[in-house]
Design an enzyme around this catalytic site. Structure first.
Site, PDB file in Angstrom:
ATOM      1  N   TYR A 203       0.754  -1.115   0.108  1.00 37.26           N
ATOM      2  CA  TYR A 203       0.096   0.081  -0.070  1.00 37.26           C
ATOM      3  C   TYR A 203       0.889   1.231   0.084  1.00 37.26           C
ATOM      4  CZ  TYR A 203      -4.115  -2.738   1.107  1.00 37.26           C
ATOM      5  OH  TYR A 203      -5.101  -3.660   1.239  1.00 37.26           O
ATOM      6  N   PRO A 295     -12.470  -0.341  -1.360  1.00 41.87           N
ATOM      7  CA  PRO A 295     -11.649  -1.580  -1.254  1.00 41.87           C
ATOM      8  C   PRO A 295     -10.371  -1.310  -0.635  1.00 41.87           C
ATOM      9  CG  PRO A 295     -11.635  -0.563  -3.444  1.00 41.87           C
ATOM     10  CD  PRO A 295     -12.550   0.212  -2.536  1.00 41.87           C
ATOM     11  N   LYS A 299     -12.572  -5.324   2.881  1.00 43.05           N
ATOM     12  CA  LYS A 299     -13.567  -5.726   3.659  1.00 43.05           C
ATOM     13  C   LYS A 299     -14.746  -6.090   2.877  1.00 43.05           C
ATOM     14  CE  LYS A 299     -11.139  -5.189   7.265  1.00 43.05           C
ATOM     15  NZ  LYS A 299     -10.543  -6.621   7.003  1.00 43.05           N
ATOM     16  N   TYR A 387      -7.353  -5.194   9.710  1.00 40.86           N
ATOM     17  CA  TYR A 387      -7.006  -5.932   8.346  1.00 40.86           C
ATOM     18  C   TYR A 387      -7.258  -7.229   8.622  1.00 40.86           C
ATOM     19  CZ  TYR A 387      -4.935  -6.047   3.708  1.00 40.86           C
ATOM     20  OH  TYR A 387      -4.955  -6.395   2.489  1.00 40.86           O
TER      21      TYR A 387
END
Length: 393
Positions: A203, A295, A299, A387
Site C-alpha cells: 500500500y 476496497p 472488507k 485488517y
C-alpha cells in the site's frame, strides 16, 4: 407456478451462496435465485483478500479444499510512504491471525460446485421482479425463470442482491435510512500476466496519489492506481500505467517493479454506504445490499461472509429451539461489525489517498499517521487486528 421454502435467497454471489451452504449444513431448506447465468457469476471480478474468519467459515462449510491448495497465505502487508517501506506483521500483532489471497471468482466457483453437487436449488437466470409481504408471516418472491412467471413463498427472504437489488425495495422508505460518503477519486485497476514484484501486498502513499500492488496468483499481478473520478481507461496506455506505478512505488533501496502484458483495465469508483436497519419484517439484507466499503481495507467480501454466518447461526437456532431471538438481533449484531469495518476502510482510504483539495498540512498529517503506525506497536496492532479481521460473533 408456486413453490415454498423456509429461506428464499435473492442473489447468487458469495453472500447468497455461502448462506445457502451454511443453511444446507444445518438442515434448513432454502432456494437461491440468481438473475445472471453461471458463466457471468463465475467471471465477475471483485475482492481478492480473505480474512482469517472468512477462511475459517469456508473451511467449516466444506468449501476450503481448493482454497487451502491454491490460496496464497499472507502474514502481513507493506506500507510505503516518504520513500520508506515498513512491514506490518499480522501473526505477531494479532495472536497468529493472517489473510489469504484468493479471488472472489474462485470462492464463487467453489460454492457453486458444492451447491450443484448436493445443495439446495440454485436457479440461474431467475429474474426477480418483486418481494411482497415483507411484514407478513409468509413473504413471497415473484420472478421469471425459463420464460415462466413463478412465485416463491418463504418464511424469510434474504436479500444478497446488491445495493440496487430488488430486496431493498421491499423495505419502506419511511423505515430505511442510508448513510453514504462519496470519495473524490477512483481506482484504475489492471490485471497483468507477470509474476508479482512482492511477496505481500504493498500500500503506497505518494504525492502523485495512492497505488496498490496485489496479486491473483504466482503468475498474475493485480495493481491499482488512484485516478480522478470519471477517468477513462482508454486514456491510460500500458506504458503510462507502468511508469506511474513505478513513480508511486518508488522507495529508497533495491526494489524493481516487474512489467508485463496488461490483460484487463477498469475504473472503480470509491464510496462508503451503510443501510439501517438490515432487517424489516421477514426480509433481511446482507452483503452489498446493506453496506458498501471502499476496497482499501479489503472488507467487502469479508463483511458479507460475516453477515451470512450470523444469519445462518440465527436460522439454525430457530430450527433447533423455535426461538427467533438471534434473528431479531441480527441487524444490531451485524451493524456493530459493519461500522467498525466502515471506519477502518475510511481510515485506510483517507490516510493513503491524496484528496484533490488537500493542503500540504493535510499531507503532513497523513505522513505523521503512517509514521506512527511504523513506530508504535499499539498503532500497528490496531491496523493488523482490523485488517486480518475481527472474530465473528
Amino acid at each position: 407456478m408456486t413453490t415454498h421454502t423456509t429461506v428464499g435467497i435473492i442473489g447468487g454471489g458469495p453472500a447468497g451462496l455461502l448462506l445457502a451452504r451454511l443453511l444446507h449444513n444445518s438442515g434448513v431448506d432454502c432456494v437461491v435465485l440468481e438473475s445472471h447465468d453461471r458463466a457471468y457469476v463465475e467471471q465477475r471480478q471483485r475482492a481478492g483478500i480473505l480474512e482469517q474468519s472468512t477462511v475459517d467459515v469456508l473451511r467449516a462449510a466444506g468449501a476450503g479444499e481448493r482454497l487451502d491448495r491454491e490460496g496464497l497465505a499472507h502474514d502481513g502487508i507493506e506500507l510505503r510512504f516518504d520513500r520508506r517501506a515498513h512491514r506490518i506483521d499480522f501473526p505477531s500483532l494479532t495472536g497468529g491471525r493472517r489473510v489469504w489471497v484468493y479471488a472472489q471468482t474462485e470462492v464463487v466457483k467453489d460454492l457453486i460446485a458444492l451447491q450443484l453437487k448436493d445443495g439446495p436449488p440454485l436457479h440461474f437466470g431467475a429474474q426477480v421482479h418483486a418481494v411482497e409481504g415483507a411484514d407478513s408471516d409468509r413473504p413471497l418472491v415473484r420472478y421469471t425463470h425459463e420464460a415462466r412467471e413463478q412465485v416463491l413463498t418463504c418464511d424469510y427472504v434474504v436479500g444478497c442482491d446488491g445495493f440496487h437489488g430488488v430486496a431493498r425495495s421491499a423495505v419502506p422508505d419511511s423505515v430505511i435510512r442510508t448513510y453514504e460518503r462519496i470519495y473524490p477519486y477512483s481506482w484504475l485497476g489492471i490485471l497483468a500476466d507477470v509474476p508479482p514484484s512482492c511477496d505481500e501486498l504493498i500500500y503506497a502513499h505518494s504525492p502523485r496519489g495512492f497505488a496498490l500492488h496485489s496479486m491473483r496468483s504466482p503468475s498474475v499481478s493485480r495493481l491499482y492506481l488512484q485516478v480522478p473520478n470519471g477517468e477513462d481507461p482508454a486514456d491510460w496506455p500500458d506504458e503510462r500505467i507502468w511508469d506511474e506505478l513505478d513513480a508511486r512505488f518508488a522507495v529508497d533501496g533495491d526494489w524493481t517493479l516487474a512489467r508485463g502484458p496488461i490483460t484487463a483495465k477498469s475504473v472503480l469508483p470509491m464510496r462508503s454506504s451503510v443501510t439501517e436497519p438490515m432487517r424489516y419484517g421477514r426480509v433481511l439484507l446482507a452483503g452489498d445490499a446493506a453496506h458498501i466499503v471502499p476496497p482499501t481495507g479489503a472488507k467487502g467480501l469479508n463483511l458479507a461472509a460475516s453477515d451470512v454466518t450470523v444469519l445462518a447461526q440465527a436460522f439454525a437456532h430457530l430450527k433447533e429451539t423455535g426461538s427467533a431471538e438471534l434473528l431479531d438481533s441480527y441487524s444490531d449484531t451485524c451493524l456493530r461489525r459493519v461500522w467498525r469495518a466502515e471506519h477502518f476502510s475510511y481510515f485506510m482510504t483517507t490516510t493513503l489517498h491524496t484528496d484533490p483539495a488537500q493542503s500540504p498540512f493535510d499531507t503532513r498529517l497523513q505522513l505523521s499517521q503512517l509514521d506512527r503506525i511504523a513506530n508504535s506497536p499499539h498503532a500497528a496492532a490496531e491496523l493488523a487486528e482490523n485488517y486480518a479481521g475481527l472474530r465473528i460473533g
